[in-house]
Design a protein around this motif. Structure first.
Motif: not given
Length: 192
Positions: A93-104
């Protein structure tokens, strides 16, 4: 959610541990421009309309906004063509959250840049430190101008909040979790 020990395995295999110099430079230039643009806009809000200082701050904001657009484009091109790929340091989930923040952040910056151009073009050409102007290819009415101004302000706040959270998490990785997330975006000499 355990931290993946990627650093040791990548170093042993001779693979890059951190981002390349251009990616790091573009990241930190983007961060500096975003914070400066936000600070200028928030500061001139306290100044009376029509004053030379307020006008000067707005002119600097516009010019730096053009610089942000250029840096953002270079960053997108580099990210998709030549940037060094580094493995994730966190999983699940940390990786998914990091990707979401970066793409956001990328998406919001793109929207903010477009809104900035539209906002300025509604008032006339966009000037760059008094050196040249970019005339508007569109006619933007007064109602649309107000809506664009509103959105430009709200998106700025969302970017600052999201970027602040991004920075706080990076610092937490460094000082609480003691992993290598932050060091990947720092030059080798400062990552020690």
């Amino acid at each position: 959610m355990a931290t993946v020990d990627v650093k040791a395995s990548r170093e042993a295999a001779g693979l890059p541990v951190g981002y390349d110099g251009l990616a790091m430079s573009l990241h930190w230039i983007t961060a500096l421009l975003v914070v400066t643009l936000f600070a200028l806009a928030e500061t001139w809000g306290f100044l009376p309309r029509g004053t030379p200082l307020r006008h000067g701050m707005q002119s600097i904001h516009i010019s730096l906004g053009l610089m942000l657009a250029a840096v953002f484009l270079v960053r997108l091109v580099w990210r998709n063509t030549g940037a060094r790929r580094v493995a994730p340091v966190v999983g699940g989930l940390q990786h998914v959250a990091a990707l979401a923040v970066h793409y956001g952040l990328y998406g919001l910056l793109a929207v903010q840049i477009v809104l900035g151009f539209l906002f300025r073009w509604a008032e006339g050409p966009i000037g760059f430190f008094g050196l040249f102007g970019i005339p508007s290819p569109l006619v933007i009415g007064k109602t649309a101008h107000h809506e664009i101004a509103y959105l430009h302000d709200k998106v700025a706040w969302i970017i600052i909040i999201l970027a602040g959270g991004h920075a706080a998490i990076a610092l937490a990785h460094r000082y609480i979790l003691h992993d290598h997330v932050l060091q990947r975006m720092l030059p080798r000499w400062s990552a020690r």
